[in-house]
Design an enzyme around this catalytic site. Structure first.
Site, PDB file in Angstrom:
ATOM      1  N   GLU A 389       0.823  -1.207   0.000  1.00  0.00           N
ATOM      2  CA  GLU A 389       0.000   0.000   0.000  1.00  0.00           C
ATOM      3  C   GLU A 389       0.864   1.266   0.000  1.00  0.00           C
ATOM      4  O   GLU A 389       0.533   2.260  -0.657  1.00  0.00           O
ATOM      5  CB  GLU A 389      -0.932   0.001   1.215  1.00  0.00           C
ATOM      6  CG  GLU A 389      -2.028  -1.050   1.161  1.00  0.00           C
ATOM      7  CD  GLU A 389      -2.959  -0.860  -0.019  1.00  0.00           C
ATOM      8  OE1 GLU A 389      -3.496   0.237  -0.185  1.00  0.00           O
ATOM      9  OE2 GLU A 389      -3.115  -1.823  -0.792  1.00  0.00           O
ATOM     10  N   TRP A 392       2.240   2.251  -3.378  1.00  0.00           N
ATOM     11  CA  TRP A 392       1.305   3.008  -4.219  1.00  0.00           C
ATOM     12  C   TRP A 392       1.648   4.498  -4.203  1.00  0.00           C
ATOM     13  O   TRP A 392       1.457   5.205  -5.207  1.00  0.00           O
ATOM     14  CB  TRP A 392      -0.135   2.825  -3.722  1.00  0.00           C
ATOM     15  CG  TRP A 392      -0.869   1.650  -4.313  1.00  0.00           C
ATOM     16  CD1 TRP A 392      -1.062   0.433  -3.735  1.00  0.00           C
ATOM     17  CD2 TRP A 392      -1.534   1.595  -5.585  1.00  0.00           C
ATOM     18  NE1 TRP A 392      -1.804  -0.375  -4.569  1.00  0.00           N
ATOM     19  CE2 TRP A 392      -2.106   0.312  -5.707  1.00  0.00           C
ATOM     20  CE3 TRP A 392      -1.706   2.509  -6.626  1.00  0.00           C
ATOM     21  CZ2 TRP A 392      -2.839  -0.077  -6.829  1.00  0.00           C
ATOM     22  CZ3 TRP A 392      -2.430   2.123  -7.745  1.00  0.00           C
ATOM     23  CH2 TRP A 392      -2.982   0.847  -7.844  1.00  0.00           C
ATOM     24  N   TRP A 421     -21.461  14.771 -17.052  1.00  0.00           N
ATOM     25  CA  TRP A 421     -21.631  14.748 -15.601  1.00  0.00           C
ATOM     26  C   TRP A 421     -22.887  15.504 -15.183  1.00  0.00           C
ATOM     27  O   TRP A 421     -23.322  16.427 -15.857  1.00  0.00           O
ATOM     28  CB  TRP A 421     -20.415  15.383 -14.917  1.00  0.00           C
ATOM     29  CG  TRP A 421     -19.113  14.761 -15.310  1.00  0.00           C
ATOM     30  CD1 TRP A 421     -18.161  15.301 -16.122  1.00  0.00           C
ATOM     31  CD2 TRP A 421     -18.618  13.470 -14.933  1.00  0.00           C
ATOM     32  NE1 TRP A 421     -17.112  14.441 -16.273  1.00  0.00           N
ATOM     33  CE2 TRP A 421     -17.358  13.303 -15.556  1.00  0.00           C
ATOM     34  CE3 TRP A 421     -19.111  12.437 -14.132  1.00  0.00           C
ATOM     35  CZ2 TRP A 421     -16.586  12.158 -15.395  1.00  0.00           C
ATOM     36  CZ3 TRP A 421     -18.336  11.291 -13.970  1.00  0.00           C
ATOM     37  CH2 TRP A 421     -17.103  11.157 -14.593  1.00  0.00           C
ATOM     38  N   ASN A 452      -9.448   4.382   3.993  1.00  0.00           N
ATOM     39  CA  ASN A 452      -9.308   4.317   2.538  1.00  0.00           C
ATOM     40  C   ASN A 452     -10.465   3.604   1.844  1.00  0.00           C
ATOM     41  O   ASN A 452     -10.913   4.019   0.770  1.00  0.00           O
ATOM     42  CB  ASN A 452      -7.993   3.637   2.156  1.00  0.00           C
ATOM     43  CG  ASN A 452      -7.726   3.731   0.662  1.00  0.00           C
ATOM     44  OD1 ASN A 452      -7.639   4.808   0.099  1.00  0.00           O
ATOM     45  ND2 ASN A 452      -7.610   2.586  -0.002  1.00  0.00           N
ATOM     46  N   TRP A 470     -15.598  13.836 -11.386  1.00  0.00           N
ATOM     47  CA  TRP A 470     -14.579  13.392 -10.440  1.00  0.00           C
ATOM     48  C   TRP A 470     -13.739  14.554  -9.912  1.00  0.00           C
ATOM     49  O   TRP A 470     -13.220  14.491  -8.791  1.00  0.00           O
ATOM     50  CB  TRP A 470     -13.666  12.333 -11.070  1.00  0.00           C
ATOM     51  CG  TRP A 470     -12.949  12.754 -12.325  1.00  0.00           C
ATOM     52  CD1 TRP A 470     -13.376  12.609 -13.614  1.00  0.00           C
ATOM     53  CD2 TRP A 470     -11.672  13.394 -12.415  1.00  0.00           C
ATOM     54  NE1 TRP A 470     -12.449  13.114 -14.490  1.00  0.00           N
ATOM     55  CE2 TRP A 470     -11.388  13.599 -13.785  1.00  0.00           C
ATOM     56  CE3 TRP A 470     -10.739  13.821 -11.468  1.00  0.00           C
ATOM     57  CZ2 TRP A 470     -10.211  14.211 -14.232  1.00  0.00           C
ATOM     58  CZ3 TRP A 470      -9.560  14.430 -11.907  1.00  0.00           C
ATOM     59  CH2 TRP A 470      -9.307  14.617 -13.277  1.00  0.00           C
ATOM     60  N   TRP A 493      -9.175   9.272  -7.064  1.00  0.00           N
ATOM     61  CA  TRP A 493     -10.422   9.689  -7.710  1.00  0.00           C
ATOM     62  C   TRP A 493     -10.487   9.242  -9.171  1.00  0.00           C
ATOM     63  O   TRP A 493     -11.528   8.796  -9.654  1.00  0.00           O
ATOM     64  CB  TRP A 493     -10.605  11.208  -7.595  1.00  0.00           C
ATOM     65  CG  TRP A 493     -11.222  11.572  -6.286  1.00  0.00           C
ATOM     66  CD1 TRP A 493     -10.573  11.906  -5.139  1.00  0.00           C
ATOM     67  CD2 TRP A 493     -12.619  11.575  -5.969  1.00  0.00           C
ATOM     68  NE1 TRP A 493     -11.478  12.127  -4.123  1.00  0.00           N
ATOM     69  CE2 TRP A 493     -12.745  11.941  -4.609  1.00  0.00           C
ATOM     70  CE3 TRP A 493     -13.770  11.320  -6.706  1.00  0.00           C
ATOM     71  CZ2 TRP A 493     -13.979  12.041  -3.970  1.00  0.00           C
ATOM     72  CZ3 TRP A 493     -15.005  11.432  -6.067  1.00  0.00           C
ATOM     73  CH2 TRP A 493     -15.103  11.786  -4.725  1.00  0.00           C
TER      74      TRP A 493
END
Length: 578
Positions: A389, A392, A421, A452, A470, A493
């Site tokens: 993790e 990342w 959107w 998370n 987003w 996102w």
């Protein structure tokens, strides 16, 4: 980088934001044109900066001091490459080192940094100033507006201080890279040497490439594979912490030039980024500042059991933790990391994003505790899963530097730029009628942070159920989260919206109700943050019936999952259609 104005079909609310008062309102470009983004991708600013660093002054005059320019991602003294290098240079030259921090409100606006993030920065600076003063090193702060003149203003200050060498750690956002390119350009004729270091990631951006193409990775798994080989082959190089900084001679306090720098105050707030009277003490309680606090939070994660009592807006260092070798949080992380109903995660994200603790120190401390000779990301082991993790973060930093379009408001997957959107609800309302989504959003609002897995559920619900741009969600998180980091936040996102690097397929749409049972099996997370449902138990908590919500005055779901899924599938399959 700042992002350009939204295209006509994008959410109007994405472009609205309160600005600090001033004679000329600062309205940065928010979303780049496709052509502008492509041009920057073709010649990334990081490559330009590396070239510029090859042309800096080679042998500057000694000067009267060395300046370390501390930045938003380096709020620590230990294992800080630029600071360590600056101190070593000052020791060799037998002159003092000065620490400089520049407040740049326009950059904060451009990056949607919120008051909580700025308050956390200020609280850490207060601690740093005292610690540095004990080493006879002044921490001098200045506020510079407009941001485009920062290189010039910094160099003017260096001239006033008699400084011929400046050290700093690299920031990878487009605007900051361009600032440093300009700094190198302006410093050359002034005879000032610019020294910049990689410090945020274990493996700096631009090192890992796909062997077959020679291009940076846009997929995590092969990136991680190469990352592991590279780091494990040279553990001493990548995980070795730098030398501790050395103190100045106490006589620096008697200097007419440097002595007054010790008196520079750290402001309690910055205009336009003030916390209200209730939020300020809460953030100080829930997110204690300083390297010592960060280390203690790390040790709690590595040595103690998870507690349900810690799932809310509470200090991570409260009494009552229970040490255990076999059942501590990192050991259980592989199986428990998706659970939001107790403190299963480290809660180190604010300290990572602001550089209060070094990621090298985190790996080193963990490996020493568990007697690990190499970094292993075995998914069946808690430590390995946690390491994966953290990697990342390196990946998303590499993406930010290699594909700068993502910090320019553009989707990485340009084919989805025409997705239509909606603008029927903003994230601030926190009343979707989906308990896990509302709980997560209220958690963000209350404590400036959320686990998370609920972040992912919220992001996918807003982008694919409600079809909210987003960028609106990305901005909302940045403005409200204390751990806001452009690289990781944008990556998360865009992953959820299926527009980014290594995204989930557009047809993958979380069912928020089934996700709720996985992340909050006990229901404690929802009941804590959605008091309207505090007495509901079992499956009804995750998917309450109409009769229950009406009775408890909790809103009904604003959209049916099947209906939302069909609409999202239609719009993603044919971008531009409704």
């Amino acid at each position: 980088m700042s992002k350009r104005p939204h295209t006509p079909h994008e959410s109007d609310s994405a472009s609205k934001r309160a600005r600090p008062a001033g004679p000329k309102p600062f309205n940065p470009i928010k979303v780049a044109t496709p052509e502008a983004a492509a041009a920057v991708d073709a010649n990334p600013p990081l490559k330009q900066l590396v070239k510029a660093l090859g042309d800096v002054v080679k042998k500057p005059d000694q000067g009267d001091c060395v300046v370390y320019w501390m930045r938003m991602h380096d709020l620590r003294i230990s294992d800080n490459r630029a600071f360590s290098n600056a101190c070593e240079q000052a020791r060799r030259d037998k002159i003092p080192v000065i620490v400089l921090f520049v407040f740049s409100p326009q950059d904060w606006i451009a990056h949607d940094r919120g008051a909580r993030k700025i308050d956390f920065t200020l609280r850490n600076l207060v601690i740093l100033k005292k610690t540095l003063a004990d080493m006879d090193i002044p921490l001098h702060t200045v506020t510079y507006v407009p941001r485009k003149r920062i290189p010039e203003k910094v160099l003017n200050l260096l001239n006033d201080l008699g400084c011929k060498r400046v050290y700093a750690n690299i920031e990878y956002e487009v605007d900051e890279l361009r600032r440093d390119i300009e700094l190198c350009k302006l410093a050359l004729p002034r005879g000032v040497q610019v020294n910049l270091s990689h410090n945020k990631a274990i493996v700096e951006p631009g090192v890992i490439f796909a062997p077959s193409t020679g291009k940076p990775y846009a997929v995590y798994s092969p990136y991680k594979k190469q990352w592991l080989k590279l780091v494990n082959d040279k553990l001493d190089h990548y995980l070795k912490e730098v030398a501790d900084p050395t103190a100045n001679d106490p006589s620096v306090r008697e200097s007419e030039v440097f002595g007054p720098l010790f008196e520079t105050d750290i402001p309690t707030s910055i205009p336009g980024f003030e916390l209200d009277d209730a939020d300020k003490p809460k953030m100080a309680e829930v997110w204690p500042a300083g390297e010592s606090a960060a280390r203690e939070i790390l040790l709690r994660f590595l040595n103690t059991k998870a507690r349900t009592s810690q799932l809310g807006a509470v200090n991570p260092l409260t009494d009552g933790s229970e040490d255990t070798e076999k059942h501590n949080r990192v050991i259980k992380y592989g199986g428990d990391r998706d659970r939001a109903d107790k403190d299963t995660t480290s809660r180190l994200s604010p300290y990572f994003s602001s550089g209060v603790i070094s990621v090298r120190e985190v790996f080193g401390t963990t490996m020493k505790l568990f007697d690990l000779k190499k970094i292993d990301v075995n998914p069946n082991a808690g430590v390995g899963t946690w390491f994966s993790e953290i990697i990342w973060r390196d990946f998303y930093t590499d993406v930010l530097a290699s594909f700068p379009r993502v910090s320019m408001g553009r989707p990485f997957q340009e084919k989805f730029s025409e997705v239509v959107w909606e603008n029927h609800q903003s994230p601030e309302e926190r009343k979707t009628g989906v308990p896990i989504v509302d709980a997560a959003m209220r958690c963000v609002q209350e404590m400036g942070w959320v686990h998370n897995r609920p972040r992912m559920i919220v992001a996918m619900y807003l982008t694919k159920h409600l079809m909210i741009d987003w960028r609106v969600g990305e901005r909302y998180f940045m403005e409200n989260l204390i751990d806001g980091d452009l690289a990781s936040n944008n990556g998360g996102w865009q992953w959820s919206a299926s527009t980014g690097v290594d995204p989930c397929p557009y047809f993958r749409i979380f069912n928020p109700h089934s996700q709720s049972t996985k992340t909050d099996p006990s229901g404690d997370f929802i009941r804590n943050w959605v008091p309207e449902l505090s007495k509901v138990r079992g499956p009804d908590l995750h998917t309450p019936s109409t009769s229950i919500v009406d009775k408890l005055r909790y809103p009904r779901p604003i959209i049916d999952h099947k209906e939302a899924r069909e609409r999202a599938m239609r719009r993603y399959k044919n971008p531009g259609s409704t």
